[in-house]
Design an enzyme around this catalytic site. Structure first.
Site, mmCIF file in Angstrom:
data_model
loop_
_atom_site.group_PDB
_atom_site.id
_atom_site.type_symbol
_atom_site.label_atom_id
_atom_site.label_comp_id
_atom_site.label_asym_id
_atom_site.label_seq_id
_atom_site.Cartn_x
_atom_site.Cartn_y
_atom_site.Cartn_z
ATOM 1 C CG HIS A 63 -0.473 0.403 2.483
ATOM 2 N ND1 HIS A 63 -0.120 -0.490 3.475
ATOM 3 C CD2 HIS A 63 -0.230 1.632 3.001
ATOM 4 C CE1 HIS A 63 0.310 0.183 4.540
ATOM 5 N NE2 HIS A 63 0.252 1.463 4.290
ATOM 6 C CG ASP A 106 -0.007 -3.883 2.790
ATOM 7 O OD1 ASP A 106 0.446 -3.417 1.725
ATOM 8 O OD2 ASP A 106 -0.250 -3.193 3.807
ATOM 9 C CG ASP A 193 0.008 -0.036 17.292
ATOM 10 O OD1 ASP A 193 0.628 -0.858 16.610
ATOM 11 O OD2 ASP A 193 -1.187 0.260 17.094
ATOM 12 C CD GLN A 196 -1.888 5.998 10.354
ATOM 13 O OE1 GLN A 196 -2.007 6.149 11.556
ATOM 14 N NE2 GLN A 196 -2.360 4.945 9.710
ATOM 15 C CB SER A 199 2.974 1.768 6.316
ATOM 16 O OG SER A 199 1.718 1.648 6.889
HETATM 17 N N1 ARG Z 1 -1.129 2.289 7.435
HETATM 18 C C1 ARG Z 1 -0.152 2.954 8.233
HETATM 19 C C2 ARG Z 1 0.941 3.541 7.333
HETATM 20 O O1 ARG Z 1 0.726 3.632 6.154
HETATM 21 C C3 ARG Z 1 0.376 2.069 9.313
HETATM 22 C C4 ARG Z 1 -0.611 1.900 10.382
HETATM 23 C C5 ARG Z 1 -0.178 0.952 11.430
HETATM 24 N N2 ARG Z 1 -1.151 1.041 12.435
HETATM 25 C C6 ARG Z 1 -1.052 0.463 13.624
HETATM 26 N N3 ARG Z 1 -1.972 0.697 14.492
HETATM 27 N N4 ARG Z 1 -0.058 -0.336 13.886
HETATM 28 O O2 ARG Z 1 1.929 4.076 7.800
#
Ligand code: ARG
Length: 251
Positions: A63, A106, A193, A196, A199
């Site tokens: 993604h 992904d 955690d 954003q 990823s």
């Molecule tokens: N989709 C996010 C990105 O593009 C990563 C999100 C990870 N989220 C989490 N709660 N671990 O950076």
């Protein structure tokens, strides 16, 4: 190393312990403690993380690499904006079954323009050959935001979290949302955690220890570090995905 002690302390004391900077709930990590961590950039801006697996090959989340141009990576620098080595990305190969807008499969392979030489700040990570059991302590590193909706750090951060079973993860996200190509990690009470901007970045076992193996790539989650929800990672050791990586990269 002081970070090992900090990580152990944080693991022992839980969410109350680390109040200052937070990936979410994490600590500063020097690049030499996770030297496979790359910043993936589009036109000079950090967009995602990636994991170095060979002199000229990295893995990231699919993604992160739909529909972009001018991709490059920075290796060997704690600071995401300067230092280390930069390489353009020559070719992107997304997992054949990845569908844009979905979170299954992904993963993508990045081929770099030119080899990157290894040193104490740049080293490839071995990809796990088999899935780790739930409860395995794992390290995720990246330049992602420090709190949901918050700002991004200049310097690399990491957090140690346990992997959780698919069953536990499905209890929060629902049966169909979490596939066998996914691996969840985090604490039931939240607080630690990825988020954003993380990823595509690496989740490895044996945090700060010998012989770390890549077990996941940051993929998705509901918000970040929320109680009752986990971080979801691409499960690189899932047999079919692992086979695809091997066939594609030789690793
Ligand atoms: N989709 C996010 C990105 O593009 C990563 C999100 C990870 N989220 C989490 N709660 N671990 O950076």
């Amino acid at each position: 190393m002081s970070c090992t002690v900090a990580a152990l302390l944080a693991a022992a004391l839980g969410p109350i312990a680390v109040a200052e900077d937070r990936i979410v709930g994490g600590e500063r990590v020097h690049i030499n403690q996770a030297p496979w961590t790359l910043s993936l950039r589009e036109g000079g801006n950090h967009i995602c993380g990636a994991a170095l697996i060979a002199h000229d090959i990295a893995l990231t989340a699919a993604h992160c690499v739909v529909d972009n141009d001018d991709l490059s990576v920075r290796a060997g620098s704690t600071n995401r904006a300067e230092g280390g080595v930069k390489r353009d990305v020559r070719k992107v190969v997304r997992a054949p079954k990845y569908k844009e807008g979905e979170s299954d499969h992904d993963i993508a392979v990045l081929y770099l323009e030119r080899d990157i030489a290894y040193n104490s700040n740049i080293r490839p990570v071995t990809i796990a050959e088999s899935e780790v059991p739930a409860g395995t302590r794992a390290l995720v590193t990246g330049w992602g935001v420090l709190t949901e909706g918050g700002s991004s750090p200049e310097n690399l951060r990491g957090v140690v979290i346990p992997t959780v079973s698919l069953r536990t993860c499905r209890d929060s996200y629902g049966q169909d949302a979490v596939t066998i190509r996914m691996l969840c990690a985090g604490l039931p009470q939240g607080s630690k955690d990825s988020c954003q901007g993380d990823s595509g970045g690496p989740l490895t076992d044996h945090p700060f220890g010998e012989d770390p193996q890549l077990v996941g790539l940051v993929s998705w989650g509901r918000g970040c570090a929320r109680p009752g929800y986990y971080g979801v990672y691409t499960n690189v050791a899932q047999p079919a995905l692992r086979r695809w990586i091997h066939e594609e990269t030789g690793k």
